[in-house]
Design an enzyme around this catalytic site. Structure first.
Site, PDB file in Angstrom:
ATOM      1  N   CYS A 647       0.823  -1.207   0.000  1.00 22.88           N
ATOM      2  CA  CYS A 647       0.000   0.000   0.000  1.00 22.88           C
ATOM      3  C   CYS A 647       0.855   1.254   0.000  1.00 22.88           C
ATOM      4  O   CYS A 647       0.471   2.283  -0.539  1.00 22.88           O
ATOM      5  CB  CYS A 647      -0.950   0.001   1.190  1.00 22.88           C
ATOM      6  SG  CYS A 647      -0.137   0.213   2.791  1.00 22.88           S
ATOM      7  N   HIS A 850      -1.707   1.321   7.609  1.00 23.63           N
ATOM      8  CA  HIS A 850      -2.067   1.365   6.185  1.00 23.63           C
ATOM      9  C   HIS A 850      -1.775   2.756   5.641  1.00 23.63           C
ATOM     10  O   HIS A 850      -1.915   3.762   6.343  1.00 23.63           O
ATOM     11  CB  HIS A 850      -3.545   1.034   6.033  1.00 23.63           C
ATOM     12  CG  HIS A 850      -3.981   0.747   4.626  1.00 23.63           C
ATOM     13  ND1 HIS A 850      -3.376  -0.203   3.833  1.00 23.63           N
ATOM     14  CD2 HIS A 850      -4.972   1.291   3.871  1.00 23.63           C
ATOM     15  CE1 HIS A 850      -3.983  -0.252   2.656  1.00 23.63           C
ATOM     16  NE2 HIS A 850      -4.945   0.659   2.655  1.00 23.63           N
ATOM     17  N   ASN A 871      -8.045   5.180  -0.519  1.00 25.92           N
ATOM     18  CA  ASN A 871      -7.506   3.905  -0.085  1.00 25.92           C
ATOM     19  C   ASN A 871      -6.955   3.160  -1.302  1.00 25.92           C
ATOM     20  O   ASN A 871      -7.672   2.973  -2.281  1.00 25.92           O
ATOM     21  CB  ASN A 871      -8.617   3.076   0.568  1.00 25.92           C
ATOM     22  CG  ASN A 871      -8.123   1.787   1.183  1.00 25.92           C
ATOM     23  OD1 ASN A 871      -7.008   1.350   0.916  1.00 25.92           O
ATOM     24  ND2 ASN A 871      -8.955   1.166   2.007  1.00 25.92           N
TER      25      ASN A 871
END
Length: 920
Positions: A647, A850, A871
């Site tokens: 990520c 994250h 995201n």
């Protein structure tokens, strides 16, 4: 002369010091949970390891609890009682005693006499008992180290129903001390050394609320078989209630937690190593649903023994009703039907654990699970007495039965599936052998299964402060303790890195692990144990291109509180050249003396189209071509994270799209100039340019083949909801998959893109270093530090950090910095505080550990400062959660709007490229 010791063996002992033991002999419990009673003489008793119960009886006794959660009684005489390590309970009894809690969260009760109480490290509770007061302030108990910052509290009691509150006492500051007295009669309870009355306000609780925070003080629920229901409260001042119960014969037991108005967790433990301390590996099962949903553990089979059940705050304050019921038996109730219409539902709000029984007259158990967003799915079974066969399937034709063409995956005792589409699924459980009880656990989440993907960076020369608390992830090597992970910048070969962790709240422990292999390369407990320096320090030499994670943790169980990390780097053949410096000093990391190293040049590394090897976390993958895919249209919607833990890299990619309108009206039209500039389409091959930490351009060439699990893309996909079969790539945007493959090739493999810093990835995409802003949202008063990018000497390739340039910002300055950066064409990426996805943030809207790209900072119609995020998963989250302030209610677009206040409370790092720094 021989040492005068009397040692018990390592088994749990019950021992009374009798006349046969000479006066002056030291009694040592060694290992095991011992019960030791002293004599009428002055005794010296050492509990050592284990959950010990030690009573001094008469005489001036000295008692050391040692390691483990101990219960100590001084009884009569002027005693010295030391809990040492562990969460201990200490009662002084009669006499003028000295009580020292040591490391851990301790409970100290002075009882009768003039006692001196020292909590030491940890969140300690000091008992104020109105049955032991004095009219002479000089005879009141002395509390030497009360600390509001450490979470210390006073536990009021009347010896009966604990109905006292702060309103019943008076606080009076005299000199540097504060006296606590009863308002009703003026009698004195205690003198608190070095603390003002203002600092003590709001720190009063009750014995009932504090004693059960420690293992020896866990409230006893009695015997099973049986039934009990109890009311309680947990919250910021009393985050956990611990209960113990005894199972006398194998029983089927149910637990329920109802009446909730906040988020709590229910955890069932067994103290397997009998040290009195409950660690993460001793959790039998748990219920960790989100929000204020009721928690429940049902149908669990427990063998005879002692167990603990914990009600633990996750967020907010709430009352609760805990109910426990157990019946004798070895065959659990059958709660799951044998087909979809009678299937038992697996909740989709986190990790779910259920207990059942299968076999014999009950050949099949069927469970139902709804997946809201594509990602991965895992099923595990435990505590079975025979192997179980699991079948994951979809009832595509709606005939209420499993057909051969509906099977998705099968496994013995577990199924781990890395890619799954949204929809309704069923799991059939059958036994391969005899009938058996079992536990089934399901985990569903979009994206990667990696717990932490985005790390905070540890800058040499810049002190880093942090806080450990019960919402942090467990130390990967020590499930008894929490840990904060930090990623070191990549250094050249031969450098020596030294890191020191200091804390006055707990016994610090440092561990350095290779990010790729998981190997521990350095660890340390105490710098100088004999000299009393319990801080930790590690030194090691990183390998060229190595990536290392530093875990700041503790040796306590658990250690909670604040700490500071200081990092120094020594270049080969030099003195220390980069250190934590005072303001005004300059610090520099010297590099190689080769003047050509720092010069910008093109390195055609790995220019062929092969590799990297199709392996990830020891799992073989398969390369397949994306025929007919589109590489030219590089829209942000093409970045949707698959099963790699990258990520940080994908958030850096999407950050380069810059500012996006609050209503997302231009989200699907924007192109990234940074991405357009670093990719060349050669027809059959693609060349992508990445930059190393010295600004050198590295050209990586790949073709259109990407890794799959045999059918669907394993990495970045064009469809964030239903996966991306390679056979359907015609006309689809495949550019992000090509970028991911090239990045893995450049880094040396897919395992080497598993976790990192989005700031580093921004550097590698743009060739320029971003500024870095960090803070600790767990701290009671976060300090927001803006660290300008290090400068790189073009001659030597060396880094320079200047502590003078570090700025402390207030929240409004941070908001304006984000806004100015985006308005001026800059890029912003951010990382949430570290942890794991099983503990979601902000009501499930965000994930822990994250990375997200940041695309707008504005004030909405409700006059709220808000932040627009994306995201990398391409969907908002896997819990079907949308923040109330989010104007875009599409859960599947990946764009998330949250208040700036929520941003500061849930994120811990910010990377800003071409940021305009606020002036002082």
């Amino acid at each position: 002369m021989a040492d005068n010791f009397f040692d018990l063996d390592n088994a749990p002992n019950v021992f009374t010091v009798g006349a046969e033991i000479p006066i002056g002999t030291t009694i040592r419990g060694l290992d095991g949970a011992d019960r030791i009673d002293g004599s009428g003489n002055p005794d010296l008793i050492l509990g050592n390891i284990g959950a010990d119960t030690i009573s001094g009886l008469q005489g001036a006794d000295t008692i050391h609890g040692g390691r483990g959660a101990d219960l100590l009684f001084g009884n009569e005489g002027a005693d010295l009682l030391m809990g040492e390590r562990g969460n201990d309970i200490i009662f002084s009894g009669k006499g003028d005693d000295m009580l020292m809690g040591g490391q851990g969260d301790d409970f100290l009760s002075g009882d009768a006499g003039t006692d001196t109480l020292t909590g030491d490290d940890g969140s300690d509770a000091f008992v104020l008992d109105i049955r032991h007061t004095t009219s002479d302030r000089n005879l009141a108990d002395l509390i030497t180290d009360f600390s509001n910052d450490d979470g210390d509290v006073f536990a009021l009691t009347d010896g009966a129903n604990d109905a006292l509150t702060e309103a019943d006492i008076t606080l009076e500051t005299v000199g540097s001390d504060t006296f606590i007295s009863l308002k009703a009669n003026g009698e004195f309870l205690a003198r608190v050394q070095g603390v003002s009355a203002e600092e003590l306000a709001g720190t009063f609780s009750t014995v009932r609320a504090t004693r059960d925070d420690t293992e020896p003080g866990a409230r006893n629920l009695g015997l099973i078989p049986g039934r009990v229901s109890i009311q309680g409260e947990v919250g910021d001042r009393d985050f956990m209630d611990l209960f113990q119960f005894q199972v006398t014969e194998t029983s089927i037991v149910d637990f329920s937690l109802t009446g909730l108005s906040a988020d709590v967790e229910l955890l069932l433990y067994q103290d397997l190593d009998e040290d009195g301390e409950l660690g993460g590996e001793e959790i039998i099962t748990s219920s960790e649903r989100s929000d204020n949903a009721h928690e429940g553990i049902e149908n669990v089979t427990l063998d005879p023994g002692q167990y603990f059940i914990a009600v633990e705050q996750f967020e907010g304050d709430t009352s609760y009703i805990l109910s426990l019921a157990g019946v004798a038996g070895t065959v659990a109730r059958d709660l799951a039907g044998d087909r979809p219409s009678s299937a038992r539902n697996l909740e989709a709000d986190g990790a779910v654990e259920l207990h059942d029984y299968v076999g014999g007259s009950d050949p099949v158990d069927t469970y139902r699970l709804e997946v809201f967003a594509g990602g991965y799915i895992d099923f595990f079974t435990a505590y079975q007495e025979a192997d179980l066969n699991l079948t994951l399937w979809r009832d595509r034709n709606g005939n209420d039965q499993l057909d051969a063409d509906e099977v998705i995956a099968q496994g013995t005792n577990e199924i781990e599936l890395d890619i799954i589409a949204s929809g309704i699924y069923h799991v059939n459980v059958t036994t391969l052998g005899a009938a058996t009880p079992y536990e089934i656990r399901s985990i569903t989440s979009p994206g990667s299964r990696v717990g932490i993907e985005s790390y905070s960076s540890l800058f040499p020369g810049i002190p880093t402060t942090g806080t450990l608390n019960q919402n942090d992830a467990f130390d990967p090597e020590d499930p008894y303790n929490y840990a904060d992970p930090y990623l070191l910048p990549e250094l050249g070969a031969g450098f020596t890195v030294s890191i020191t962790q200091e804390s006055s709240d707990f016994d610090a422990y440092l561990r350095v692990m290779d990010l790729i292999t998981g190997e521990v390369v350095a660890e340390n407990d105490d710098i100088d144990f004999e000299g009393g320096n319990y801080n930790a320090q590690v030194s090691f030499t990183p390998e060229q291109g190595g990536q290392y994670v530093v875990y700041a943790t503790s040796i306590d169980s658990p250690g909670i509180g604040e700490y500071t990390l200081n990092t120094t780097v020594t270049a080969p053949g030099t003195q220390t050249v980069l250190r934590s410096a005072s303001v005004g000093s300059s610090v520099e990391l010297e590099g190689t003396t080769d003047s050509s190293v720092g010069a910008t040049r093109t390195l055609n590394l790995a220019s062929d189209s092969e590799g990297p090897p199709p392996v990830y976390e020891n799992k073989p993958l398969i390369y397949k071509p994306l025929n007919g895919g589109q590489i030219n249209s590089k829209l942000i919607s093409g970045v949707n994270q698959g099963s790699f833990g990258n990520c940080f890299f994908l958030a850096a990619l999407t950050a380069t799209y810059g500012k996006i309108a609050a209503d997302l009206s231009n989200a699907n039209d924007l192109q990234s100039a940074a991405i357009q500039n670093i990719i060349t389409d050669n027809g059959n091959n693609y060349t992508i340019t990445f930059y190393n930490n010295q600004g050198q351009a590295n050209n990586i060439t790949v073709d259109n083949q990407v890794v799959t699990d045999g059918n669907s893309l394993y990495g970045v996909k064009w469809n964030p909801i239903d996966g991306a079969p390679v056979s359907q790539s015609l006309g689809q945007p495949i550019w992000a998959s090509i970028f991911e493959r090239a990045y893995a090739k450049w880094r040396g493999g897919y395992d080497r893109i598993n976790g990192g810093d989005p700031g580093t990835a921004l550097l590698q995409i743009t060739g320029k270093t971003p500024n870095y802003l960090s803070w600790d949202p767990n701290s009671p008063g976060p300090e927001y530090q803006l660290i300008p990018s290090p400068t790189i000497d073009e001659e030597t390739g060396s880094y320079s950090f200047n502590p003078n340039a570090v700025k402390n910002l207030n929240p409004n300055e941070i908001f304006e910095t984000i806004k100015t950066t985006l308005d001026s064409g800059g890029y912003v990426a951010a990382g949430t505080l570290g942890g794991d996805d099983e503990k979601p943030l902000y009501d499930g809207v965000l994930y822990q550990g994250h990375a997200y790209s940041v695309h707008n900072a504005y004030v909405n119609a409700q006059n709220q400062q808000v932040i627009l995020l994306r995201n990398p998963h391409g969907v908002d989250n896997g819990a079907n959660k949308i923040a109330g302030e989010d104007p875009n209610k599409n859960i599947n677009d990946g764009f998330i709007t949250i208040t700036f206040d929520a941003f500061l409370k849930n994120f811990a790092t910010l990377r800003l490229f071409t940021a305009t720094l606020p002036s002082n």
